[in-house]
Scaffold this active site. Structure first.
Site, PDB file in Angstrom:
ATOM      1  N   GLU A  53       0.837  -1.197   0.000  1.00 31.11           N
ATOM      2  CA  GLU A  53       0.000   0.000   0.000  1.00 31.11           C
ATOM      3  C   GLU A  53       0.876   1.252   0.000  1.00 31.11           C
ATOM      4  OE1 GLU A  53      -3.401   1.041   3.086  1.00 31.11           O
ATOM      5  OE2 GLU A  53      -1.398   1.469   3.891  1.00 31.11           O
ATOM      6  N   ASP A  65     -10.045   1.708   6.060  1.00 33.36           N
ATOM      7  CA  ASP A  65     -10.044   1.470   4.615  1.00 33.36           C
ATOM      8  C   ASP A  65     -11.132   2.285   3.930  1.00 33.36           C
ATOM      9  OD1 ASP A  65      -7.943  -0.341   4.653  1.00 33.36           O
ATOM     10  OD2 ASP A  65      -9.034  -1.911   3.587  1.00 33.36           O
TER      11      ASP A  65
END
Length: 377
Positions: free
Chosen positions: A67, A253
């Site tokens: 990420e 998220d």
């Protein structure tokens, strides 16, 4: 590119200064808040450096994740820092890439900062950001040799993701939370990237990626609550949130959904349905300070814990304002709320301390997008 900051009255000098400050906060290793680090390069038999390297540290978890590494590459690309881009990519390819085993062809989602793998599987959000950054780098800087043949490296990632034994996208064109997983993560849906993939990936997959862009936009409409606009961290393919105790709430998220909707509008123009979702999200958070932000069920019920990443949440809500057109299709109050969301973000400093990594990644992307500097070409 739309520059929402300038539309709202901030000067070009102020905007440029803030963008540079954000970059330095993350990448200047003399800055106490940074979380990019240069690392030792790989050497040939004569002791010459083959690949200079660097990594992005998740300061909340003391590791490097696909990420953050792929985010760092995208940030470097947008700031025209090929040197940093290549360092992060070389570290990722050297330490994170899995050349053998069940998940060969993917990147390990978490590594220790010394390069040791912490896992044996990938996270699709990292792969899609890697591919997008590599394709955009091929357009911006051209391709080199080996791992710096950005175009082929991006194609190889997507080839594995779509045609490998363990797939990140199913035939329904919806990205998985992890390969072969029966459910999705709404914040992984970045339709504007899939249109880029249709242009740059293997030609035989063009129709697949165009369909993925269409289906992801439709999925976001299903996954976002009809009143609040909030999406869960994990959701079924019909958009239904998983149970609360299985990441079925609006949590870290989920913040990225608002950002991705604004980002899509910046690159590809307005979608009436996504504009409505952006307006609902902005309305839900209108007037809430960082101290008041909580975890929520998607219907807007506050849960027990305060938001873990309040600065990141403020940033993504502000980025959603890019999906609000400045025309007669939107009422005056919605425009006013969007402007307040952007002002709240402008007035909020980047985060310091242990949890700064995720917040400040979202912060910098919002700063790039709202200033018109998050460019696809």
């Amino acid at each position: 590119m739309r520059n929402l900051f300038e539309e709202y009255g901030y000067s070009r000098f102020e905007i440029e200064d803030r963008v540079i400050d954000c970059w330095n906060n993350i990448f200047d290793q003399k800055n106490p808040n940074h979380f990019y680090f240069d690392a030792e390069g790989t050497l040939d038999c004569d002791g010459n450096v083959i690949h200079k390297m660097g990594y992005m540290e998740d300061t909340g978890n003391d590791d490097a994740r696909t990420e953050g590494m792929s985010y760092g590459m995208m940030m470097a690309l947008q700031m025209n820092r090929k040197d940093i881009f290549d360092r992060i990519w070389a570290w990722s390819k050297t330490y994170m890439f899995m050349s053998e085993g069940e998940m060969a062809g993917y990147f390990c989602w978490s590594n220790a900062t010394n390069g040791k793998k912490n896992a044996n599987g990938p996270a699709p959000d990292g792969e899609e950001y890697f591919a997008a950054a590599l394709f955009m780098a091929s357009k911006k800087w051209g391709c080199g040799e080996g791992i710096y043949n950005y175009l082929e490296e991006g194609r190889a990632i997507l080839r594995t993701a779509v045609h490998g034994h363990h797939k990140m996208w199913f035939e329904n064109h919806l990205i998985r939370f992890v390969p072969d997983c029966p459910f999705s993560d709404p914040s992984y849906h970045i339709p504007q990237f899939y249109e880029l993939f249709a242009e740059c990936a293997d030609s035989w997959d063009r129709d697949f990626w165009l369909s993925a862009a269409k289906e992801s936009r439709a999925y976001l409409v299903k996954a976002c609550h009809p009143i609040t606009g909030l999406a869960a961290e994990y959701a079924e393919d019909d958009g239904k949130p998983l149970p609360l105790n299985h990441h079925g709430s609006f949590f870290s998220d989920s913040y990225r959904v608002a950002a991705n909707i604004g980002f899509d509008a910046l690159w590809n123009g307005y979608s009436p349905e996504l504009t409505q979702i952006a307006a609902k999200i902005i309305r839900f958070f209108d007037g809430k300070t960082a101290e008041e932000l909580m975890d929520y069920s998607v219907d807007g019920k506050a849960l027990k814990k305060k938001a873990r990443h309040p600065v990141g949440l403020i940033a993504t809500v502000a980025e959603a304002a890019l999906a609000i057109p400045n025309d007669d299709s939107v009422d005056a109050e919605t425009k006013a709320m969007a402007k307040r969301a952007v002002k709240r973000f402008w007035d909020t400093p980047m985060r310091t301390g242990r949890r700064r990594y995720y917040d400040n990644c979202l912060y910098f992307f919002a700063m790039l997008a709202l200033s018109g500097k998050y460019r696809k070409n």
